[in-house]
Scaffold this motif. Structure first.
Motif, short mmCIF file in Angstrom:
data_model
loop_
_atom_site.label_atom_id
_atom_site.label_comp_id
_atom_site.label_asym_id
_atom_site.label_seq_id
_atom_site.Cartn_x
_atom_site.Cartn_y
_atom_site.Cartn_z
N GLU A 42 0.82 -1.21 0.00
CA GLU A 42 0.00 0.00 0.00
C GLU A 42 0.85 1.26 0.00
O GLU A 42 0.51 2.25 -0.66
CB GLU A 42 -0.93 -0.01 1.22
CG GLU A 42 -1.87 1.19 1.28
CD GLU A 42 -2.78 1.14 2.48
OE1 GLU A 42 -3.39 2.18 2.79
OE2 GLU A 42 -2.89 0.08 3.12
N ASP A 43 2.01 1.23 0.72
CA ASP A 43 2.88 2.41 0.74
C ASP A 43 3.43 2.70 -0.66
O ASP A 43 3.56 3.87 -1.06
CB ASP A 43 4.04 2.18 1.71
CG ASP A 43 3.58 2.11 3.16
OD1 ASP A 43 2.38 2.36 3.40
OD2 ASP A 43 4.41 1.78 4.04
N LEU A 45 1.97 1.87 -3.51
CA LEU A 45 0.87 2.34 -4.35
C LEU A 45 0.55 3.81 -4.08
O LEU A 45 0.22 4.57 -4.99
CB LEU A 45 -0.36 1.47 -4.11
CG LEU A 45 -0.26 0.02 -4.60
CD1 LEU A 45 -1.50 -0.77 -4.18
CD2 LEU A 45 -0.08 -0.03 -6.10
N ARG A 46 0.65 4.23 -2.85
CA ARG A 46 0.40 5.64 -2.53
C ARG A 46 1.46 6.54 -3.18
O ARG A 46 1.15 7.61 -3.69
CB ARG A 46 0.39 5.84 -1.01
CG ARG A 46 -0.81 5.20 -0.34
CD ARG A 46 -0.88 5.52 1.14
NE ARG A 46 -2.04 4.88 1.73
CZ ARG A 46 -3.28 5.33 1.64
NH1 ARG A 46 -3.51 6.47 0.97
NH2 ARG A 46 -4.29 4.69 2.18
N PHE A 73 0.43 -7.08 2.42
CA PHE A 73 -0.88 -6.44 2.57
C PHE A 73 -1.19 -6.17 4.03
O PHE A 73 -0.91 -6.98 4.90
CB PHE A 73 -1.96 -7.32 1.96
CG PHE A 73 -1.70 -7.66 0.51
CD1 PHE A 73 -2.04 -6.79 -0.50
CD2 PHE A 73 -1.08 -8.86 0.18
CE1 PHE A 73 -1.79 -7.10 -1.82
CE2 PHE A 73 -0.82 -9.18 -1.14
CZ PHE A 73 -1.18 -8.30 -2.15
N THR A 74 -1.77 -5.00 4.27
CA THR A 74 -2.20 -4.62 5.62
C THR A 74 -3.71 -4.39 5.60
O THR A 74 -4.33 -4.24 4.55
CB THR A 74 -1.50 -3.34 6.10
OG1 THR A 74 -1.87 -2.25 5.23
CG2 THR A 74 0.02 -3.51 6.05
N SER A 77 -6.35 1.21 5.97
CA SER A 77 -6.59 2.02 4.77
C SER A 77 -7.04 3.41 5.21
O SER A 77 -7.63 3.59 6.28
CB SER A 77 -7.66 1.41 3.87
OG SER A 77 -7.26 0.14 3.41
N LEU A 87 -7.10 5.79 -4.78
CA LEU A 87 -5.76 6.31 -5.00
C LEU A 87 -5.53 6.69 -6.46
O LEU A 87 -4.74 7.59 -6.76
CB LEU A 87 -4.72 5.26 -4.59
CG LEU A 87 -4.59 4.95 -3.11
CD1 LEU A 87 -3.58 3.82 -2.89
CD2 LEU A 87 -4.16 6.18 -2.33
#
Length: 397
Positions: A42-43, A45-46, A73-74, A77, A87
């Motif tokens: 996710e980091d 992708l941000r 994956f976490t 969100s 995003l």
């Protein structure tokens, strides 16, 4: 134009600003190394979202090259109420390149430990390593090597079941004194990053021993034991300093590693405070009681401060021809490491009697729950016990 983001390089991008040289970009990917640094997908992708927002190209694409492990994956969100904020715009195309799906054979060293507690130059030290097979194929006679100062000092082999683990021990012999860097290493495999574990040895140049006794004759047998094996061609490992109880306050304990008290009648509170601080800082104490011993003083002044159970009485054999003998000996204790070689130890178990003198007089006492009996007598009393205090050790005969 293209950006590159490796999870190990977050929070920054690996290639930023963007590049039009796709050959150089391919080279960066091919030369990427394994890293222990991990961040959530996710980091990345941000960060990709922010970089694409700055681009004026019409076609925007995100390629995710990953083995897609669950650790990427976490569950966290960015949310407004119960709605997840997008995003990327709907015009961004995503492509997932799955890698690492096939079974990979990987063997790793989980840990390595120095098992020998008393280290000397030119004396073997035992190193133990725990090895794990993460693959689905059993391994036989896999080579494990031990190194000192960058040079191979030992080698052995190990067999591992599929997804199993095992340990291996081997001996390395330090050739010098001081701090020595060592490591255990496996043969090269698909993932070399976990094939090595480091360990360290500190080999003292000399051991400084302080002997306190009322008269030189009281230390006669101790000196014979400490100087055993010395000759004119070898330097003694022991640097021995002798003094009397009256001069003990003048002894600089900062220059001493081990203190030996033999046939000392009594101690005062100031002496005991010095001794306690000496032991707690990581040094050693050896007590050899003698005929001069005053039980009440030892119990109330010395042993109480050292957290050792009190002395019950002095036991003496009524028969001049008889006496006590050893009952059990803990030959696995570090102090016996180099006394019994492997050939001599065959058939000898910890607790067996190797040889015993006839003992006609002892300090009758108990080692207590915190003490460890190294040699016991046939009347149940300890002949030699070990006690811990702070970072140091006490041997009580």
């Amino acid at each position: 134009e293209a950006f590159l983001i490796k999870l190990s390089d977050l929070p920054k991008a690996t290639v930023d600003p963007s590049t039009h040289d796709f050959n150089a970009l391919e080279t960066v990917i091919e030369e990427a190394q394994l890293s222990m640094i991990r961040h959530p997908l996710e980091d990345a992708l941000r960060l990709a979202s922010r970089l694409l927002a700055q681009s004026h190209n019409v076609n925007k694409e995100v390629y995710i090259i990953s083995d897609m492990q669950r650790t990427l994956f976490t569950n966290q969100s960015t949310q407004t109420g119960d709605q997840v904020l997008p995003l990327f715009s709907p015009q961004v195309n995503f492509f997932i390149v799955a890698i690492g799906s096939k079974d990979v054979s990987n063997i790793a060293i989980d840990s390595a430990e120095v098992m020998t507690k008393i280290l000397e130059k030119a004396k073997p030290a035992t190193i133990k390593a725990w090895v794990r097979n993460y693959g689905k194929i059993p391994l036989r006679d896999y080579v494990v090597s031990g190194y000192l100062d960058g040079k191979r000092a030992a080698q052995g082999s190990i067999s591992l079941d599929a997804e199993g683990s095992a340990s291996i021990e081997f001996s390395v012999t330090p050739k010098r004194t001081g701090n020595i860097k060592g490591y255990v290493e496996l043969e090269s495999d698909n993932i070399d990053y976990d094939n090595r574990r480091n360990f360290g040895l500190y080999i003292p140049e000399r051991m400084n021993v302080g002997i306190v006794s009322p008269a030189p004759a009281d230390a006669q047998y101790i000196l014979l034991a400490l100087r055993a094996g010395n000759n004119d061609t070898t330097q003694s490992l022991m640097n021995i300093v002798q003094t009397s109880p009256e001069k003990f306050p003048l002894l600089d304990l900062k220059t001493i590693d081990v203190l030996c008290f033999t046939n000392i009648a009594s101690f005062n509170s100031l002496e005991v405070d010095r001794i306690r601080q000496f032991i707690e800082s990581g040094n050693g104490l050896i007590l050899f009681p003698g005929d001069n011993l005053q039980i009440q003083n030892y119990n109330s002044t010395l042993l109480q401060k050292l957290q050792i159970p009190p002395i019950d009485r002095i036991w003496a054999s009524p028969d001049s021809d008889g006496g006590l003998s050893f009952k059990e000996i803990d030959i696995d204790h570090p102090m016996f490491t180099t006394i019994f070689e492997h050939e001599e130890r065959r058939g000898i178990q910890s607790g067996d009697i190797v040889e015993s003198p006839s003992i006609s007089k002892i300090v009758q006492r108990q080692a207590g729950r915190r003490g460890h009996v190294i040699i016991s007598l046939n009347n149940g009393a300890p002949f030699l016990s070990e006690h811990s205090l702070g970072e140091g050790k006490i041997l009580f005969y």
